[in-house]
Structure formats: C-alpha cells, structure tokens
Design a protein around this motif. Structure first.
Motif, PDB file in Angstrom:
ATOM      1  N   PHE A 404     -11.040  -2.189   7.256  1.00  0.00           N
ATOM      2  CA  PHE A 404     -11.045  -1.135   6.406  1.00  0.00           C
ATOM      3  C   PHE A 404     -10.934  -1.359   4.879  1.00  0.00           C
ATOM      4  O   PHE A 404     -10.278  -2.236   4.401  1.00  0.00           O
ATOM      5  CB  PHE A 404     -10.113  -0.147   6.881  1.00  0.00           C
ATOM      6  N   ASN A 405     -11.562  -0.395   3.971  1.00  0.00           N
ATOM      7  CA  ASN A 405     -11.072  -0.408   2.685  1.00  0.00           C
ATOM      8  C   ASN A 405     -10.239   0.680   2.364  1.00  0.00           C
ATOM      9  O   ASN A 405     -10.315   1.865   3.109  1.00  0.00           O
ATOM     10  CB  ASN A 405     -12.326  -0.430   2.063  1.00  0.00           C
ATOM     11  N   ALA A 406      -9.380   0.468   1.533  1.00  0.00           N
ATOM     12  CA  ALA A 406      -8.183   1.613   1.074  1.00  0.00           C
ATOM     13  C   ALA A 406      -8.545   1.795  -0.672  1.00  0.00           C
ATOM     14  O   ALA A 406      -8.758   0.998  -1.257  1.00  0.00           O
ATOM     15  CB  ALA A 406      -7.016   1.546   1.531  1.00  0.00           C
ATOM     16  N   GLY A 407      -8.273   3.258  -0.942  1.00  0.00           N
ATOM     17  CA  GLY A 407      -8.246   3.400  -2.167  1.00  0.00           C
ATOM     18  C   GLY A 407      -7.067   2.876  -2.996  1.00  0.00           C
ATOM     19  O   GLY A 407      -6.029   2.452  -2.353  1.00  0.00           O
ATOM     20  N   GLY A 408      -6.972   3.430  -4.366  1.00  0.00           N
ATOM     21  CA  GLY A 408      -5.649   2.931  -5.036  1.00  0.00           C
ATOM     22  C   GLY A 408      -4.678   4.229  -4.854  1.00  0.00           C
ATOM     23  O   GLY A 408      -4.792   4.981  -4.063  1.00  0.00           O
ATOM     24  N   TRP A 409      -3.461   3.757  -5.440  1.00  0.00           N
ATOM     25  CA  TRP A 409      -2.164   4.883  -5.251  1.00  0.00           C
ATOM     26  C   TRP A 409      -1.596   4.890  -6.589  1.00  0.00           C
ATOM     27  O   TRP A 409      -1.714   4.077  -7.483  1.00  0.00           O
ATOM     28  CB  TRP A 409      -1.351   4.543  -4.126  1.00  0.00           C
ATOM     29  N   GLU A 410      -0.814   5.912  -6.672  1.00  0.00           N
ATOM     30  CA  GLU A 410      -0.125   6.109  -7.893  1.00  0.00           C
ATOM     31  C   GLU A 410       1.107   6.966  -7.438  1.00  0.00           C
ATOM     32  O   GLU A 410       1.054   7.981  -7.100  1.00  0.00           O
ATOM     33  CB  GLU A 410      -0.795   7.170  -9.066  1.00  0.00           C
ATOM     34  N   THR A 411       2.282   6.108  -7.717  1.00  0.00           N
ATOM     35  CA  THR A 411       3.712   7.310  -7.295  1.00  0.00           C
ATOM     36  C   THR A 411       4.124   7.858  -8.433  1.00  0.00           C
ATOM     37  O   THR A 411       4.276   7.044  -9.684  1.00  0.00           O
ATOM     38  CB  THR A 411       4.644   6.069  -6.743  1.00  0.00           C
ATOM     39  N   LEU A 412       4.579   8.996  -8.481  1.00  0.00           N
ATOM     40  CA  LEU A 412       5.233   9.828  -9.557  1.00  0.00           C
ATOM     41  C   LEU A 412       6.792  10.291  -9.127  1.00  0.00           C
ATOM     42  O   LEU A 412       6.988  10.507  -7.916  1.00  0.00           O
ATOM     43  CB  LEU A 412       4.415  11.013  -9.854  1.00  0.00           C
ATOM     44  N   ASP A 413       7.279  10.679 -10.072  1.00  0.00           N
ATOM     45  CA  ASP A 413       8.587  11.492  -9.999  1.00  0.00           C
ATOM     46  C   ASP A 413       8.318  12.897  -9.276  1.00  0.00           C
ATOM     47  O   ASP A 413       7.325  13.447  -9.827  1.00  0.00           O
ATOM     48  CB  ASP A 413       9.329  11.532 -11.413  1.00  0.00           C
ATOM     49  N   VAL A 414       9.154  13.181  -8.326  1.00  0.00           N
ATOM     50  CA  VAL A 414       8.680  14.420  -7.763  1.00  0.00           C
ATOM     51  C   VAL A 414       8.682  15.554  -8.734  1.00  0.00           C
ATOM     52  O   VAL A 414       7.874  16.477  -8.502  1.00  0.00           O
ATOM     53  CB  VAL A 414       9.788  14.746  -6.564  1.00  0.00           C
ATOM     54  N   MET A 415       9.332  15.511  -9.655  1.00  0.00           N
ATOM     55  CA  MET A 415       9.428  16.922 -10.433  1.00  0.00           C
ATOM     56  C   MET A 415       8.337  16.723 -11.591  1.00  0.00           C
ATOM     57  O   MET A 415       8.278  17.848 -12.217  1.00  0.00           O
ATOM     58  CB  MET A 415      10.938  16.824 -11.449  1.00  0.00           C
ATOM     59  N   SER A 416       7.589  15.768 -11.473  1.00  0.00           N
ATOM     60  CA  SER A 416       6.446  15.823 -12.472  1.00  0.00           C
ATOM     61  C   SER A 416       5.209  16.140 -11.630  1.00  0.00           C
ATOM     62  O   SER A 416       3.965  16.472 -12.287  1.00  0.00           O
ATOM     63  CB  SER A 416       6.435  14.329 -12.797  1.00  0.00           C
TER      64      SER A 416
END
Length: 489
Positions: A404-416
């Motif tokens: 499979f191929n997967a896209g990228g990701w970005e993790t953020l602070d919950v309050m943002s």
C-alpha cells in the motif's frame, strides 16, 4: 409506557400466532424512521438467523444504535458462537443432568428452552442460568450420555419459525411470561492487582502501535508501578494473571481481539478496548445510525440492503455521484469504494452485498487531509492530520499483493485544532464510551463532519507522539492506574 416490538424476518413467520400490532417485519423495522428516537422501546428479534452480517444481526445492531432494549443483544449473538465460552458456562451441571435424565432410554437428548423456561422441572434452574448468560428467545440445547454421566454438549439459537404445534404453544406462553419481566444485565467479577497485559499480533503488518511505541508504554507503566507484559493471540488462558488489558492489535468482532476483550471483562479486568467499543466502532452501519440519532454531523449517508426497491435511484437522488460505498467492518481504507455512475453503483453494491446484508453509501466529500482526534476518558489526547495518498482520494492506497501507499501526516497540539473539529470529535467519541478512540473528521470551512470512530486508534512512535513525546504513553498508563485505584486498590 414502554413500546413493545416483536421483529420477524417475514410477516408469514407469525402466521401461527394471534395477530398483533406489536409484530413487524425486519424490513419495516429497519425502514421505519419515526422509531429511531422512540424511548423505552423493547424489541425481541425473532429473525431466522443471527449470523454475523445477516439481516437478523443488523436488526440487533441498529436496535442498539437507536437506544432500544433488544433481545438478543449483540454481545449475546457474538458470545453464543464461541465454543470455549460455552464450555465455561456449562461446567459443573452434570449432577442436575443425571437427576433429570435418570433412566432415560436414549443417549442423546435435544431440548428447546423458551426465554429461560422448560417443561422439565429438574432443568428449570439450568434453563434460567443459561438464559441469564445467553438471553435468547429460543435456545436449542443438546445433551449426551457418556462414561461420566450426562453432559450438556452444546447450546445455540433456534429459529422460532421452525417451531411446530406444541412447541408454538410453549413459546407463546413463555413469551407472555417474559414480556412482563424486567430486563437486566449480568454482574461482573472484580479483581484487584497492578499487572497489565498488552495484547499484540506479531504477524500484523499495520498494527495500531509500532514496536518502539509498545516499549514506551511498558516503560511508562512501570514508572507508575504497573507491571506491563506482552501477550499474543495464543495466550487467552493467561488473562487471569492480570488486572488490566490494553489491546494493541487491530480489533474486529470476529477475531481473537474481541474474544480477549470479552474474556477480560468477564474476569473483571480494566479493558481498553472494551467489548462494547469494539462491537460498535468496528461497524460503520451502527455508527451511522448512532451519529444520525444524536445529530452529529456526517456526510449524507444511506444504508443499503438487498431487496430494497429503487435503491439505486434513491441513493443517487440523496447522495449524488460520485459517492462512496463501504463495507460495515472495513479498516485502513479497505472495503471502501468510490463509484461514479449508476451502473458502477449497482454492480459494486451488489457485489459487496455478497459479504454483508447491509452496506453503507455515503456522500463523496474530498479533502486534502482527514483530521484524527485521539480521545481518552472523554478528553482529547492527540491531534493529527493524515494526508491523502499521492494521486488518490484515500489516506491508504492498497495494491495487489498486500502492499500500500500512505499519505503524509502532521501532528499538532490539541488546542491549536479548530474548535469545531475538537468539539465534534468529543461529541462523537463520548457516544461510544470513556475508552480510547480516534475520531476521523473532514473539515469544510467552519463545519466538521465525522467519517468514523475508531476504537483502536494508532499511537505510533514518531507520529501521534510527535507533540507530546513520552507524555502520551504516560497519559494512557495513568488512565489504567486511575481505573484500577477506583476499584479499591
């Protein structure tokens, strides 16, 4: 006053009994929109089979989504199919059987119990015990005489439409008695120690936590005074050694993960994912019904079933084209298809109905990424953006051979995270329970739409922990500690 409904697979199944306004066909029950918000509705599901993804299975599934009190429950349907679970229940009943069948000329006896009632006085206590464990309208029970006396060999649901004259009389009498009683849930045992098992599947290619994350869960638990050990799918018998179970293998209702969760709950362990969360979250049909009932925004959705008239035209009218078809229990973008024409909609849906009596059709809503909001104990835990796979409309693009191929990701602070996304995620997750969930959301402007609720969200080293680091693992272990302490330790 409570509303009482008896649901049959076909109206003709009730022909031998007195007509009643309380008796409806399963098609009418599934289609009747006004019943969805009805409170204090009690339903007896008399469909011909409760097998997984049969129409009888979905009758119970959607009844629970509507908040109706249903017999049999989804938990009963799944547990009665488990032979190992049956052996635990029937252990120690030999003495009563020897008394009931003393001098019986046959070596095999087959009986039917109706709502926990039997005509054999010596077996009435047993019938009640079995009904308490497996509340079924009609239960087929097989007994056999062997070297060690009489034994209860098997228990299974029995379709009421197969009942004959005398059996029909006993069924109707038992139904009359039962309908006057209060429905109740079994009590559970409690145990008290600080030992936690993490269930993993060493053969899984896409586990919900990678090995580096698992190691950090173990470290976090031990810092808090919890002994954490790994177990795999062949170690069900070890659950009695622990106080808590944390499932880090992809869950499904018909595999070992649900069996572990169910057994752990019966033993009194703190369990994440709990059996109810697995049952509800792994079926998209249930989630669609639940979210609609509570007015949580989702893409426009229709439940499709074989035999519905003009379903292609209705689906196109309500959802437009292209639209999305989903198998109820697909995961990681599997069992999800985009269709762009009426012909494609019909052919793909009919093919999918070979695997499931009901499937989901949903409005196509493209976004560059999906939000994933992790929720633990009704509070946000983490927030990620999962981007679509390059040149594809899903996060995962599966290929032949299992790659499979997967896209990228970005993790953020919950309050943002935009407030609409955060609040919608909490509303959705809190409908399921207070466990660990991952809510997938598409955002359009200032509106958030729930795509699904995952009972077993990914927490991987290097992705979901990118903002919180070690604290995310400690937060999960702290929740186990809190629940253990609440039980008196």
């Amino acid at each position: 006053m409570a509303k009482f409904l008896i649901v049959t697979e076909k109206k003709s199944d009730w022909a031998a009994y007195f007509p009643s306004e309380s008796v409806v066909s399963v098609g009418d029950y599934l289609d009747h929109r006004s019943d969805k918000a009805a409170r204090n509705t009690q339903v007896i599901n008399l469909c011909r089979t409760y097998e997984y993804q049969s129409i009888g299975y979905y009758c119970t599934l959607l009844a629970e989504a509507r908040g109706h009190r249903i017999l049999p429950t989804l938990r009963t349907i799944n547990e009665i199919a488990n032979r190992e679970q049956q052996l635990m229940v029937i252990h120690g009943m030999n003495e009563a059987l020897d008394l009931a069948f003393a001098g019986h000329p046959c070596e095999n006896v087959n009986l039917l119990f109706y709502f926990g009632q039997t005509d054999v006085p010596a077996l009435q206590k047993m019938a009640r015990q079995l009904f308490d464990q497996y509340p079924l309208p009609v239960m087929a029970v097989q007994f056999r005489h062997g070297p060690h006396g009489w034994q209860l060999v098997s228990i299974a649901p029995y379709s009421f439409h197969r009942l004959e004259n005398g059996q029909q009389d006993r069924f109707s009498a038992a139904l009359e008695r039962f309908s006057r009683k209060i429905w109740r849930q079994p009590n559970h045992h409690k145990r008290y120690r600080y030992d936690l098992a993490i269930l993993i599947d060493r053969e899984e290619h896409m586990p919900p936590s990678n090995l580096m994350a698992i190691k950090r869960f173990i470290r976090a638990g031990k810092r808090l005074g919890i002994n954490v050990e790994l177990i795999d799918k062949d170690q069900l018998g070890r659950l009695g050694e622990y106080d808590a179970l944390f499932i880090r293998a992809t869950t499904n209702i018909d595999d070992f993960t649900y069996q572990f969760a169910r057994r752990a709950e019966k033993l009194g362990l703190v369990v994440i994912d709990d059996p109810a969360s697995i049952m509800y979250c792994t079926n998209k049909v249930y989630l669609a019904e639940l979210l609609e009932k509570h007015k949580v925004p989702t893409p426009k959705t229709r439940v499709l079933r074989a035999g519905e008239k003009n379903w292609v035209e209705k689906t196109i009218h309500e959802l437009g084209l292209p639209c999305i078809l989903k198998l109820p229990d697909g995961s990681f973008s599997r069992g999800v298809h985009k269709v762009s024409t009426a012909e494609e909609l019909e052919s793909k849906a009919l093919a999918m109905m070979n695997d499931s009596s009901l499937i989901l059709a949903q409005e196509y809503m493209y976004t560059d990424f999906d939000w994933r909001i992790g929720v633990l104990d009704r509070q946000p835990l983490f927030a990620c953006k999962y981007y679509m796979s390059q040149g594809h409309w899903q996060i995962y693009q599966h290929k032949e051979g299992g790659s499979f191929n997967a896209g990228g990701w970005e993790t953020l602070d919950v309050m943002s995270v935009p407030r609409c996304v955060r609040e919608t995620a909490l509303r959705a997750a809190n409908l399921i329970g207070d466990g660990l969930y991952g809510v997938d959301i598409k955002q359009q402007g200032n509106k958030a739409y729930v795509i699904e609720i995952n009972d077993n969200p990914n927490i991987d080293r290097g992705i979901e922990d990118h903002v919180m680091g070690e604290l995310i693992y400690e937060r999960v272990m702290l929740e186990f500690l809190r629940r253990l302490q609440q039980r008196g330790l």
